[in-house]
Design an enzyme around this catalytic site. Structure first.
Site, PDB file in Angstrom:
ATOM      1  N   GLY A  19       0.802  -1.223   0.000  1.00  0.00           N
ATOM      2  CA  GLY A  19       0.000   0.000   0.000  1.00  0.00           C
ATOM      3  C   GLY A  19       0.827   1.261   0.000  1.00  0.00           C
ATOM      4  N   ASP A  20       1.959   1.234   0.682  1.00  0.00           N
ATOM      5  CA  ASP A  20       2.858   2.383   0.706  1.00  0.00           C
ATOM      6  C   ASP A  20       3.297   2.722  -0.714  1.00  0.00           C
ATOM      7  OD1 ASP A  20       4.726   4.352   1.821  1.00  0.00           O
ATOM      8  OD2 ASP A  20       6.291   2.869   1.436  1.00  0.00           O
ATOM      9  N   ALA A  21       3.684   1.713  -1.466  1.00  0.00           N
ATOM     10  CA  ALA A  21       4.142   1.922  -2.841  1.00  0.00           C
ATOM     11  C   ALA A  21       3.015   2.430  -3.738  1.00  0.00           C
ATOM     12  CB  ALA A  21       4.713   0.619  -3.402  1.00  0.00           C
TER      13      ALA A  21
END
Length: 138
Positions: A19-21
């Site tokens: 999700g960060d990416a």
């Protein structure tokens, strides 16, 4: 194991990693489309959207405004409650855990093929930041 089973079996940290990416790509695209090109300016501006403090404030707003389904809230909690052996340098443990939940939500949505929903939430987040709706400190 099917692709559906794959994301359902992932722990909150793995979902947050993805999700960060995904969220970062939306933010970077937004900043470049806004005409920013200098790396230092891009990095500084991106922090307003992707820092642990910003993500924690954004998820608080989502919950307050009831933007998330029950399932989405479950995945947020999975990420928030996951045991992490790292923490952000410039924020509290609580803020870091909440931001991990934010990222896990985006990881879940992406890996479950809900790309339209990812875009909807990412754009909503961008709107909140641009409108100055986030508190300065958590």
């Amino acid at each position: 194991m099917t692709e559906t089973q794959d994301f359902e079996q992932l722990n909150g940290i793995a979902l947050a990693y993805m999700g960060d990416a995904i969220y970062e790509v939306y933010i970077r695209r937004h900043l470049i489309q806004a005409g920013l090109t200098k790396p230092t300016k891009l990095h500084h501006k991106a922090t307003m959207y992707v820092s642990a403090k910003a993500q924690a404030a954004l998820i608080d707003l989502m919950l307050e405004q009831e933007k998330l389904s029950e399932t989405e809230q479950d995945y947020f909690r999975r990420g928030r409650n996951a045991k992490s052996y790292t923490h952000a340098k410039n924020t509290s443990v609580v803020t870091y855990r909440i931001s991990t939940g934010f990222e896990a939500l985006f990881g879940y949505l992406y890996l479950s093929g809900q790309t339209e929903r990812v875009g909807e939430l990412a754009n909503w987040c961008i709107e909140q930041v641009e409108a100055g709706r986030l508190p300065n400190e958590r």
